[in-house]
Design a protein around this motif. Structure first.
Motif, PDB file in Angstrom:
ATOM      1  N   ILE A 135       0.750  -1.575   0.134  1.00 55.00           N
ATOM      2  CA  ILE A 135       0.026  -0.193   0.719  1.00 55.00           C
ATOM      3  C   ILE A 135       1.139   0.857   0.107  1.00 55.00           C
ATOM      4  CG2 ILE A 135      -1.709   1.674   1.431  1.00 55.00           C
ATOM      5  CD1 ILE A 135      -2.974  -1.442   1.946  1.00 55.00           C
ATOM      6  N   ALA A 136       2.075   0.922   0.612  1.00 48.97           N
ATOM      7  CA  ALA A 136       2.648   2.632   0.826  1.00 48.97           C
ATOM      8  C   ALA A 136       3.782   2.939  -0.433  1.00 48.97           C
ATOM      9  CB  ALA A 136       4.012   2.450   2.059  1.00 48.97           C
ATOM     10  N   LEU A 137       3.911   1.622  -0.842  1.00 51.14           N
ATOM     11  CA  LEU A 137       5.077   2.076  -1.908  1.00 51.14           C
ATOM     12  C   LEU A 137       4.187   2.701  -3.103  1.00 51.14           C
ATOM     13  CD1 LEU A 137       7.331  -1.308  -2.358  1.00 51.14           C
ATOM     14  CD2 LEU A 137       7.639   1.033  -1.098  1.00 51.14           C
ATOM     15  N   LEU A 138       2.788   2.049  -3.484  1.00 50.91           N
ATOM     16  CA  LEU A 138       1.937   2.192  -4.937  1.00 50.91           C
ATOM     17  C   LEU A 138       1.292   4.115  -3.727  1.00 50.91           C
ATOM     18  CD1 LEU A 138      -0.758  -0.598  -4.177  1.00 50.91           C
ATOM     19  CD2 LEU A 138       0.520   0.294  -6.261  1.00 50.91           C
ATOM     20  N   TYR A 139       1.266   4.109  -3.282  1.00 46.68           N
ATOM     21  CA  TYR A 139       0.978   5.404  -1.897  1.00 46.68           C
ATOM     22  C   TYR A 139       1.961   6.324  -3.051  1.00 46.68           C
ATOM     23  CZ  TYR A 139      -0.675   9.783   0.993  1.00 46.68           C
ATOM     24  OH  TYR A 139      -1.322  10.078   1.545  1.00 46.68           O
ATOM     25  N   PHE A 140       3.058   5.805  -2.383  1.00 43.40           N
ATOM     26  CA  PHE A 140       4.274   6.771  -2.571  1.00 43.40           C
ATOM     27  C   PHE A 140       4.302   7.367  -3.691  1.00 43.40           C
ATOM     28  CE2 PHE A 140       5.825   5.015   1.355  1.00 43.40           C
ATOM     29  CZ  PHE A 140       5.579   5.989   1.933  1.00 43.40           C
ATOM     30  N   SER A 141       4.744   5.990  -4.935  1.00 50.88           N
ATOM     31  CA  SER A 141       4.166   6.127  -6.679  1.00 50.88           C
ATOM     32  C   SER A 141       3.376   7.115  -6.682  1.00 50.88           C
ATOM     33  CB  SER A 141       3.690   4.948  -6.604  1.00 50.88           C
ATOM     34  OG  SER A 141       4.066   4.974  -8.799  1.00 50.88           O
ATOM     35  N   ASP A 142       1.640   6.838  -6.290  1.00 49.98           N
ATOM     36  CA  ASP A 142       1.380   8.017  -6.857  1.00 49.98           C
ATOM     37  C   ASP A 142       1.094   9.949  -6.402  1.00 49.98           C
ATOM     38  OD1 ASP A 142      -0.603   5.939  -7.946  1.00 49.98           O
ATOM     39  OD2 ASP A 142      -1.495   5.410  -6.612  1.00 49.98           O
ATOM     40  N   HIS A 143       1.770   9.958  -5.831  1.00 40.87           N
ATOM     41  CA  HIS A 143       2.006  11.258  -4.785  1.00 40.87           C
ATOM     42  C   HIS A 143       3.053  11.952  -5.156  1.00 40.87           C
ATOM     43  CE1 HIS A 143      -1.646  10.243  -2.450  1.00 40.87           C
ATOM     44  NE2 HIS A 143      -1.630  11.230  -2.192  1.00 40.87           N
ATOM     45  N   LYS A 144       4.156  11.233  -6.599  1.00 42.05           N
ATOM     46  CA  LYS A 144       5.221  11.505  -7.131  1.00 42.05           C
ATOM     47  C   LYS A 144       6.358  12.373  -6.078  1.00 42.05           C
ATOM     48  CE  LYS A 144       2.273  12.476 -10.977  1.00 42.05           C
ATOM     49  NZ  LYS A 144       2.622  11.171 -11.949  1.00 42.05           N
ATOM     50  N   VAL A 145       6.515  10.969  -5.325  1.00 45.12           N
ATOM     51  CA  VAL A 145       7.211  11.904  -4.418  1.00 45.12           C
ATOM     52  C   VAL A 145       9.242  11.345  -4.947  1.00 45.12           C
ATOM     53  CG1 VAL A 145       5.439  10.865  -2.570  1.00 45.12           C
ATOM     54  CG2 VAL A 145       7.702   9.301  -3.132  1.00 45.12           C
ATOM     55  N   ASP A 146       9.544  12.409  -4.595  1.00 45.18           N
ATOM     56  CA  ASP A 146      11.173  12.226  -4.920  1.00 45.18           C
ATOM     57  C   ASP A 146      12.234  11.100  -3.769  1.00 45.18           C
ATOM     58  OD1 ASP A 146      11.394  14.678  -6.317  1.00 45.18           O
ATOM     59  OD2 ASP A 146      10.289  16.187  -4.192  1.00 45.18           O
ATOM     60  N   TYR A 147      12.290  10.817  -2.499  1.00 46.27           N
ATOM     61  CA  TYR A 147      12.674  10.441  -2.204  1.00 46.27           C
ATOM     62  C   TYR A 147      11.541   8.919  -1.102  1.00 46.27           C
ATOM     63  CZ  TYR A 147      17.196  12.079  -3.561  1.00 46.27           C
ATOM     64  OH  TYR A 147      18.138  11.864  -4.031  1.00 46.27           O
ATOM     65  N   VAL A 148      11.956   8.049  -0.692  1.00 48.44           N
ATOM     66  CA  VAL A 148      11.208   7.282   0.133  1.00 48.44           C
ATOM     67  C   VAL A 148      12.577   6.883   1.087  1.00 48.44           C
ATOM     68  CG1 VAL A 148       9.332   5.080   0.573  1.00 48.44           C
ATOM     69  CG2 VAL A 148       9.445   6.963  -1.808  1.00 48.44           C
ATOM     70  N   VAL A 149      12.200   7.360   2.180  1.00 50.62           N
ATOM     71  CA  VAL A 149      12.784   6.625   3.473  1.00 50.62           C
ATOM     72  C   VAL A 149      11.953   5.194   4.094  1.00 50.62           C
ATOM     73  CG1 VAL A 149      13.691   7.059   5.859  1.00 50.62           C
ATOM     74  CG2 VAL A 149      13.558   9.168   3.899  1.00 50.62           C
ATOM     75  N   LEU A 150      12.415   4.179   4.190  1.00 55.41           N
ATOM     76  CA  LEU A 150      11.947   2.740   4.038  1.00 55.41           C
ATOM     77  C   LEU A 150      12.892   2.114   5.344  1.00 55.41           C
ATOM     78  CD1 LEU A 150       9.922   1.328   2.505  1.00 55.41           C
ATOM     79  CD2 LEU A 150      11.853   0.237   0.988  1.00 55.41           C
ATOM     80  N   GLU A 151      11.621   1.897   6.338  1.00 58.56           N
ATOM     81  CA  GLU A 151      12.481   1.338   7.203  1.00 58.56           C
ATOM     82  C   GLU A 151      12.226  -0.581   7.452  1.00 58.56           C
ATOM     83  OE1 GLU A 151      10.998   0.663  12.381  1.00 58.56           O
ATOM     84  OE2 GLU A 151      11.089   2.851  11.194  1.00 58.56           O
ATOM     85  N   CYS A 152      12.940  -1.424   7.244  1.00 55.47           N
ATOM     86  CA  CYS A 152      13.090  -2.479   7.897  1.00 55.47           C
ATOM     87  C   CYS A 152      12.007  -3.045   8.336  1.00 55.47           C
ATOM     88  CB  CYS A 152      14.639  -3.177   7.779  1.00 55.47           C
ATOM     89  SG  CYS A 152      15.608  -3.596   6.044  1.00 55.47           S
ATOM     90  N   GLY A 153      10.881  -4.189   8.343  1.00 54.08           N
ATOM     91  CA  GLY A 153      10.042  -4.797   9.329  1.00 54.08           C
ATOM     92  C   GLY A 153      11.467  -5.260  10.331  1.00 54.08           C
TER      93      GLY A 153
END
Length: 408
Positions: free
Chosen positions: A123-141
């Protein structure tokens, strides 16, 4: 219809999930390739470090997505853009998109095919794509090599916060095994930043993996400028040092130290030695493993030595609860033992209570099954010299924070 909350908490014990998740991402159009990724791993400090970086980038004009886990109060905390949480309506929209792919296109059983963590990641990866972010800070679970976030195809930066023993059932029984698992997120030709005060074997393992991937590696050290920030929790200074090291590397040092510090002066994070009430002072810290509890104890000893302390605590069964309670026993305090809100992973409350009763360092310990009632008891026992602490698990903090928000 199967809802988001019907999904299992984890499928970590299953076979390697990465190929399946990469298949899903491919079917979804590889949204993870629509922005640059800063991937964070470690035992403690991931969310603090990730959030600091995201806030600094956002304040400097970048459109920034942030994915963290676990959430403290509500699921939307896990997915943010420039500090704003995703809405429940948007979560439902992307959930339906992923669920339809799994059931209608791949003809799989949704409950058996994907975990709750994997779903919220997609959900997060799709949401970030649709909102055209420049960077994603992605925390491991959890871990690195087989963590769901490692399904991404590439990352520009990998950041390693403090690495210690945790999740030994899944990641390995030694620091070397755990570091090796986490090091597997390092990508070809990336840039690697490592938090200070790491064990020598951790540094060696990360260095070898960086060399194998032709990645540049940078080791953070205590920064002279960090004294300009007044953190209550001592451990945040190591996280800040990591952040400042990252920004000496990011875009050739475009964002200067003073610009970073200007943002961090206003930094506050839910559940990380967070004071949520003034009278009496109530501090919530989601330290949930031995390394985190040790840092909590050090901060309380440094900052609250002369106060009457009531500590509400409880642990999950996979977090070495007896060792954690022995560490807490270094503090002169009244303890209330209670149950975190997680039926699948809860530790036997009576066993923990009896263990703490038998500890000669603990003068006063009581038991209360319900965490909110434990908190109400602490309020009743408090006076003008009391500080109330809640520590041991996100699942302990969550119902208490919700109660405070509604009632205090």
């Amino acid at each position: 219809m199967i809802t988001f909350n019907d999904l299992k908490y984890s499928l970590y014990d299953s076979d390697d999930r990465i190929p399946f998740l990469q298949k899903l991402l491919h079917q979804l159009g590889n949204p993870d390739c629509d922005y640059k990724i800063i991937h964070t791993a470690g035992t403690n400090g991931k969310t603090s470090t990730s959030t600091m970086i995201a806030e600094i980038l956002s304040h400097n004009g970048y459109n920034v997505g942030l994915f963290t886990s676990p959430f403290v109060i509500d699921q939307g905390e896990a997915i943010r853009i420039n500090g704003k949480k995703i809405s429940s309506t948007e979560i439902d929209h992307y959930y339906s998109q992923v669920a339809t792919l799994i059931t209608d296109t791949l003809h799989l059983d949704l409950l058996k095919s994907i975990s709750k963590f994997e779903m919220i990641l997609l959900i997060a990866l799709l949401y970030f794509s649709d909102h055209k972010v420049d960077y994603v800070v992605l925390e491991c679970g959890l871990g690195g090599k087989t963590d769901a976030t490692n399904a991404i195809l590439t990352s520009e930066y990998e950041i390693f916060t403090h690495i210690a023993l945790d999740h030994t059932d899944e990641l390995g029984n030694t620091l070397e095994q755990i570091a090796t698992n986490k090091a597997a997120i390092i990508r070809e030709n990336s840039q690697v930043i490592v938090a200070p005060k790491q064990n020598a074997c951790v540094k060696t393992i990360l260095s070898k993996q960086a060399q194998a991937k032709n990645a540049s590696i940078y080791f953070a050290e205590t920064h002279a400028n960090q004294t300009k920030i007044d953190f209550t929790a001592e451990y945040q200074y190591d996280n800040l040092a990591t952040v400042l090291q990252f920004f000496t590397v990011f875009d050739n040092g475009k964002i200067k130290v003073d610009d970073c510090l200007a943002v961090i002066r206003n930094f506050d994070l839910i559940g990380r030695f967070q004071q949520v009430h003034q009278a009496p002072p109530i501090i919530i810290d989601c330290a949930h493993n031995l390394d985190g509890i040790s840092q909590f104890v050090k901060t309380v000893q440094d900052k609250y030595q002369d106060y009457h302390k009531i500590i509400i605590t409880g642990f999950l069964k996979d977090k070495k609860p007896l060792q954690c309670s022995d560490c807490l026993a270094q503090l002169k305090a009244d303890f209330i033992v209670t149950q975190p809100d997680n039926d699948d992973r809860k530790y036997n409350l009576e066993t923990l209570y009896q263990h703490m009763q038998a500890n000669s360092k603990i003068a006063n310990v009581s038991l209360q099954q319900d965490s909110v009632m434990a908190f109400q008891t602490a309020l009743q026992r408090s006076n003008s010299q009391t500080v109330i602490f809640v520590v041991g698990s996100f699942y302990l903090a969550r119902p208490i924070l919700r109660y405070i928000k509604t009632n205090l």
